[in-house]
Scaffold this motif. Structure first.
Motif, PDB file in Angstrom:
ATOM      1  N   SER A 121       0.832  -1.202   0.000  1.00 58.32           N
ATOM      2  CA  SER A 121       0.000   0.000   0.000  1.00 58.32           C
ATOM      3  C   SER A 121       0.865   1.248   0.000  1.00 58.32           C
ATOM      4  CB  SER A 121      -0.910   0.000   1.219  1.00 58.32           C
ATOM      5  OG  SER A 121      -1.406   1.292   1.450  1.00 58.32           O
ATOM      6  N   SER A 122       1.875   1.247   0.838  1.00 55.80           N
ATOM      7  CA  SER A 122       2.682   2.447   0.991  1.00 55.80           C
ATOM      8  C   SER A 122       3.542   2.716  -0.234  1.00 55.80           C
ATOM      9  CB  SER A 122       3.591   2.329   2.219  1.00 55.80           C
ATOM     10  OG  SER A 122       2.804   2.245   3.377  1.00 55.80           O
ATOM     11  N   SER A 123       4.044   1.668  -0.844  1.00 60.72           N
ATOM     12  CA  SER A 123       4.922   1.932  -1.979  1.00 60.72           C
ATOM     13  C   SER A 123       4.135   2.610  -3.083  1.00 60.72           C
ATOM     14  CB  SER A 123       5.582   0.644  -2.467  1.00 60.72           C
ATOM     15  OG  SER A 123       4.626  -0.147  -3.134  1.00 60.72           O
ATOM     16  N   HIS A 124       2.844   2.290  -3.178  1.00 60.92           N
ATOM     17  CA  HIS A 124       2.019   3.023  -4.136  1.00 60.92           C
ATOM     18  C   HIS A 124       1.807   4.451  -3.650  1.00 60.92           C
ATOM     19  CE1 HIS A 124       1.038  -0.082  -6.945  1.00 60.92           C
ATOM     20  NE2 HIS A 124       0.639  -0.896  -5.996  1.00 60.92           N
ATOM     21  N   ALA A 125       1.418   4.544  -2.373  1.00 62.68           N
ATOM     22  CA  ALA A 125       1.083   5.855  -1.827  1.00 62.68           C
ATOM     23  C   ALA A 125       2.254   6.815  -1.956  1.00 62.68           C
ATOM     24  CB  ALA A 125       0.653   5.731  -0.375  1.00 62.68           C
ATOM     25  N   ALA A 126       3.476   6.251  -1.894  1.00 70.39           N
ATOM     26  CA  ALA A 126       4.673   7.089  -1.957  1.00 70.39           C
ATOM     27  C   ALA A 126       4.676   7.949  -3.214  1.00 70.39           C
ATOM     28  CB  ALA A 126       5.925   6.224  -1.908  1.00 70.39           C
ATOM     29  N   LEU A 127       4.005   7.489  -4.268  1.00 68.49           N
ATOM     30  CA  LEU A 127       3.927   8.298  -5.476  1.00 68.49           C
ATOM     31  C   LEU A 127       3.354   9.670  -5.162  1.00 68.49           C
ATOM     32  CD1 LEU A 127       2.503   5.708  -8.013  1.00 68.49           C
ATOM     33  CD2 LEU A 127       4.898   6.290  -7.578  1.00 68.49           C
ATOM     34  N   GLN A 128       2.550   9.763  -4.112  1.00 64.27           N
ATOM     35  CA  GLN A 128       1.924  11.028  -3.779  1.00 64.27           C
ATOM     36  C   GLN A 128       2.724  11.827  -2.754  1.00 64.27           C
ATOM     37  OE1 GLN A 128      -0.298  10.883  -6.518  1.00 64.27           O
ATOM     38  NE2 GLN A 128      -1.337  12.278  -5.130  1.00 64.27           N
ATOM     39  N   ASP A 129       3.665  11.224  -2.051  1.00 68.81           N
ATOM     40  CA  ASP A 129       4.470  11.976  -1.092  1.00 68.81           C
ATOM     41  C   ASP A 129       5.191  13.126  -1.786  1.00 68.81           C
ATOM     42  OD1 ASP A 129       3.774  10.282   0.962  1.00 68.81           O
ATOM     43  OD2 ASP A 129       5.688   9.211   1.003  1.00 68.81           O
ATOM     44  N   PHE A 130       5.710  12.845  -2.975  1.00 75.13           N
ATOM     45  CA  PHE A 130       6.418  13.880  -3.743  1.00 75.13           C
ATOM     46  C   PHE A 130       6.401  13.454  -5.201  1.00 75.13           C
ATOM     47  CE2 PHE A 130       9.325  11.158  -1.269  1.00 75.13           C
ATOM     48  CZ  PHE A 130       9.864  10.399  -2.275  1.00 75.13           C
ATOM     49  N   CYS A 131       6.691  14.364  -6.084  1.00 78.98           N
ATOM     50  CA  CYS A 131       6.623  14.129  -7.534  1.00 78.98           C
ATOM     51  C   CYS A 131       7.792  14.872  -8.160  1.00 78.98           C
ATOM     52  CB  CYS A 131       5.271  14.642  -8.050  1.00 78.98           C
ATOM     53  SG  CYS A 131       5.122  14.735  -9.848  1.00 78.98           S
TER      54      CYS A 131
ATOM     55  N   PRO B  90       9.528   6.931  -8.282  1.00 80.04           N
ATOM     56  CA  PRO B  90      10.094   7.080  -6.937  1.00 80.04           C
ATOM     57  C   PRO B  90      11.363   6.250  -6.722  1.00 80.04           C
ATOM     58  CG  PRO B  90       7.705   6.797  -6.812  1.00 80.04           C
ATOM     59  CD  PRO B  90       8.082   6.632  -8.258  1.00 80.04           C
TER      60      PRO B  90
ATOM     61  N   SER C 232       6.335   7.657   2.901  1.00 85.93           N
ATOM     62  CA  SER C 232       5.238   6.739   3.225  1.00 85.93           C
ATOM     63  C   SER C 232       5.649   5.276   3.083  1.00 85.93           C
ATOM     64  CB  SER C 232       4.040   7.000   2.300  1.00 85.93           C
ATOM     65  OG  SER C 232       3.320   8.129   2.703  1.00 85.93           O
ATOM     66  N   ASP C 233       6.603   4.987   2.229  1.00 90.63           N
ATOM     67  CA  ASP C 233       7.047   3.591   2.118  1.00 90.63           C
ATOM     68  C   ASP C 233       8.244   3.310   3.025  1.00 90.63           C
ATOM     69  OD1 ASP C 233       9.045   4.864   0.798  1.00 90.63           O
ATOM     70  OD2 ASP C 233       8.927   3.678  -1.017  1.00 90.63           O
TER      71      ASP C 233
ATOM     72  N   LEU D   5       5.126  14.627   6.065  1.00 89.38           N
ATOM     73  CA  LEU D   5       6.070  13.536   6.321  1.00 89.38           C
ATOM     74  C   LEU D   5       6.956  13.836   7.528  1.00 89.38           C
ATOM     75  CD1 LEU D   5       7.237  12.614   2.692  1.00 89.38           C
ATOM     76  CD2 LEU D   5       5.408  11.592   4.067  1.00 89.38           C
TER      77      LEU D   5
ATOM     78  N   HIS E 109      -4.658   3.589  -6.858  1.00 82.08           N
ATOM     79  CA  HIS E 109      -3.704   2.633  -7.420  1.00 82.08           C
ATOM     80  C   HIS E 109      -4.359   1.294  -7.741  1.00 82.08           C
ATOM     81  CE1 HIS E 109      -2.086   5.282  -4.274  1.00 82.08           C
ATOM     82  NE2 HIS E 109      -1.328   5.681  -5.269  1.00 82.08           N
TER      83      HIS E 109
ATOM     84  N   SER F 209      -5.765   9.156  -2.898  1.00 75.80           N
ATOM     85  CA  SER F 209      -4.450   8.595  -2.575  1.00 75.80           C
ATOM     86  C   SER F 209      -3.991   9.202  -1.249  1.00 75.80           C
ATOM     87  CB  SER F 209      -3.483   8.941  -3.715  1.00 75.80           C
ATOM     88  OG  SER F 209      -2.204   8.463  -3.429  1.00 75.80           O
TER      89      SER F 209
ATOM     90  N   GLY G  84      -2.119   8.323   1.245  1.00 76.53           N
ATOM     91  CA  GLY G  84      -0.822   8.110   1.878  1.00 76.53           C
ATOM     92  C   GLY G  84      -0.992   7.465   3.240  1.00 76.53           C
TER      93      GLY G  84
END
Lengths: 209, 209, 209, 209, 209, 209
Positions: free
Chosen positions: A14-24, A42, B124-125, B145, D75, D167, D169
């Motif tokens: 779940s988190s590895s996907h969510a990480a896409l939203q932490d930053f871009c 990421p 997040s990951d 974060l 996702h 999403s 996070g």
């Protein structure tokens, strides 16, 4: 132990996907949209991407305005893509000037790290707000309004700037008016400036027409 | 001459209204909504409202973490109301620490004005991004974060901070966990921390329960 | 029949609350926040609140620029509060001008309802985009950028304007520079305009200092 | 009949374009930007894209926390791209726990569909809000704040979760601190946790360093 | 002279990047995201991109509703991408109708350029707001609410429309209900319309099922 | 020990202000703005404010549509003010219906907690997307689009609903058309419905005119 993995396999997926939203982090080779650049994967992002060292050195202030600006906007510091903030440094020699300008897309805060400056802004009802600010002071220029700064402190000034956008834009009055091929007759009609003055300033800023 | 007035009477009337939108200096005596405080009447706003001098002096770093933070958020600098940006200063003694924390509502950029620090964030990951940054460097902590900073430079460090919000919020892990009346049994269940450790830290941070 | 009421009593109760969000007609006697004015009670709102007749008549174009603007922004048409759009009418005599200006908070579309005009904008990289547009044409000026319009059609022009904000703001270059008490020395430093020119234009636009 | 087509040919053309804005089903093979994924062509979208069946079954709760979460974020359920909302299901065995965590980018509402839980949140000023909530109750955790949940009802609990983002996070405190390679010395400095405790928890959560 | 270049080389470099944010002309050949299309390279953008002439001519009003609409939304006028506003023209023959419809993503302002119309909207609490508006009047339909317009002025009417979105969407009630393959039984259940009426209107609008 | 207080006196002061932004519990006695209600003082907020028990009981389904909806929007659950999400419960008897409607300001996700339903939506290009969804399934209705639901499962259905807004609005087609004083002639013109049908449905839904 397997039980732990059971939960965390979920959490990690779940988190590895969510990480896409932490930053871009901006990928300048992919398409850009109205709200920013495409994101790098990421997995390619490292701690180095979060740090920028391009503001370490003072800029060269031997220009016509005796000032220099160096901005860490998203175009130079791609982790800022989509994050709503950026910074810049301004170095201004004694008597130097940041000439009248606007940022079409951002509010600005200046912080006087060294020296003293006289700064001001003009509001929509034509009111002028001018102050002399000293070391450690901050001053705000709301989005889209004309503002300026003069080094009145007698020493080289160092200014740290914060913007409410990763890409604040910059419209300097002198170059917008006199640094392009805008027809002189037209320019005089829409500003009421005299022709002599327009030709003199076109000479300085490289304008034609 | 009357003709000039004819046009500008319009422009002035129109603009004096529009000026309400140029900025909205917070009126702390009137109601607050989810996007900010009520605005003061523009006529009461002066150049002084655009300037804040509360960050001039270093904070007192003789605390448990040997650090201090002083923030110019909208609550202290009301012109920032609705403008999407704020700043702060952090002073950190050698070996001092800005302990693990989040800002629920803002991305942060730190600028190392003096000294050197080791700073990091956790995504997040659960990936950790740690860097040692030096004078003139900037580093980004994306919104929400966990992040931290340790003065590893051997000298007092001065950090200028920019936030993507006039009111970034602040949730310090140590005080959130150990500085209130959260029941110890419950706290241990939701963190897996041992009771001895919880009691020791509640002792330091003033927690009960 | 009671059954019908059972369902609709819910629907009506729920909806009468929800209606607060359908629209928020500005109450100018209550506090204003950064995103708009307070709302009038929906029960006080009538069909008349959705209509505005203040743009019916052409403005008086016998001003220095031979043009007039009349805007239906939220300050005059309170139903627009929070709704993200407003309109205006411009009347421009032959040879008349809408002088160089920006809207700090809105993108603009002009629609030439009658006549023909030469209009242009200047982007952040100082590029000028100029076009002559005729009856039925539309042209776009993105948010915060300098733009202007000259009636080159030989007849009175009528322009309908759409803004991406109920309160677009307006910063006219001539009045921002020459229509207030901005110190002349300072103004000359931040624009490189000559003192003669500054004094001449201050004379026209009523500036002092 | 031709007349009908005349109007509707317009309506259909216009609408088929507009439909691009009705929804934007994520295309995971195209670039992602800061506000979401690229859109699939509307012609490829079918009724199946609007439905997701991945939450039908309870998760496996035999993990260290005796709980499982299964989220229908963008996702996994690509129609949510850009739509501002998502849902999840949590299954929690008696005595099980959703450990302390934050969602950096979303507010959360829990709905207790079966059982009873004790849940809480911690605000920026370190206040703890704890409540025991029962079947049919809902509880809110505002964006970015630490929160948790313990099944205190004596039976398996089923919780439906709504998020204000497609999403949201997820940053789980235990894995953020103890489930990566964050250097133990550094971790102890920024949390004041003791080394024994850190090593014990790194053992549980797979951390190194 | 070199000094001038020193400053402006910065300004130009910085600005040429920033220009990417001034506007984002849609590139229909690249991916689209939830907030708009990808941008064309600024170097390819010319003055022509800011102008649209597709609204010059009246539409053909010999349709079933004796009306026509022609919209300059982003799909036809790509410079509007990301800019928050668009316009349209409606031509309505005497007695003609813009039938009941909604724009899911935009508030609308109509401006009666020629003629007179009776227009109305229905709010969430089922209140009807109807007015007859004349040449020069404007009327507002808040986002997402049902609204309509009838030409009651006895002459051909010309209406200019402004939307708070570059892509307002359009859901016409008649075609949404009767212009597709929605099963008649189902349609009657969810509207309480009689079967005869449904079949009659499906006949007019080309529906099946 | 004093040192600890030195740091935390800052942290507490700063945080107690910042907490104003953590949440904004609606104060219905103070003015409302376009983005929400005024906030109650944080000091008055308790754990009870985060919990709502009004959805515990099924609604009464003995209405004309054999269905009931109960929504926990901000008007009933004031902590949701400004938080971007809300929930509702729908109870639908066998054969019951949630009739055709839109939410002008929110995307919706339904979750079938018990039973099975046939649900659908209609997009801007008049395409119908219909699916039968079963226990544990979720289905999405994007913002502003017409949608509906019929209980086709043979048993009482329980539906949990999530909205992307604390105040989604609700426009039910039957009551918007037939439950007010909209003039029948006008209604028939803008919908092409026959007079007999209009009078029959006005009879059911209480319309006049």
């Amino acid at each position: 132990m397997l039980h732990i993995l059971a939960l965390f396999s979920f959490l990690l997926v779940s988190s590895s996907h969510a990480a896409l939203q932490d930053f871009c982090v901006a990928d300048f080779t992919a398409p850009q949209g109205p709200t920013g650049y495409s994101c790098r994967t990421p997995a390619e992002v490292t701690a180095d991407d979060f740090v920028y060292s391009g503001l370490r050195q003072p800029g060269n202030t031997s220009s016509i305005f005796n000032a220099s600006i160096n901005s860490a906007s998203v175009h130079k510091f791609p982790v800022l893509n989509g994050l709503g903030v950026s910074v810049a440094r301004a170095d201004v020699a004694p008597g130097g000037v940041l000439p009248l300008h606007t940022h079409p897309g951002a509010t600005e805060i200046i912080l006087v790290a060294r020296g003293a400056v006289t700064a001001g802004l003009i509001s929509s009802d034509n009111t002028v707000y001018v102050k002399t600010v000293e070391e450690g002071d901050i001053m705000v220029f709301p989005q889209g309004l004309l503002h300026f700064l003069v080094n009145t402190g007698g020493t080289e000034a160092l200014i740290w700037v914060s913007f409410s956008s990763p890409s604040p834009g910059l419209q300097v009055l002198n170059t917008a008016l006199f640094g392009n091929n805008l027809d002189s007759d037209l320019l005089e009609k829409i500003t009421l400036l005299g022709d002599d003055e327009v030709q003199r300033l076109k000479g300085i800023f490289g304008g034609t027409g």
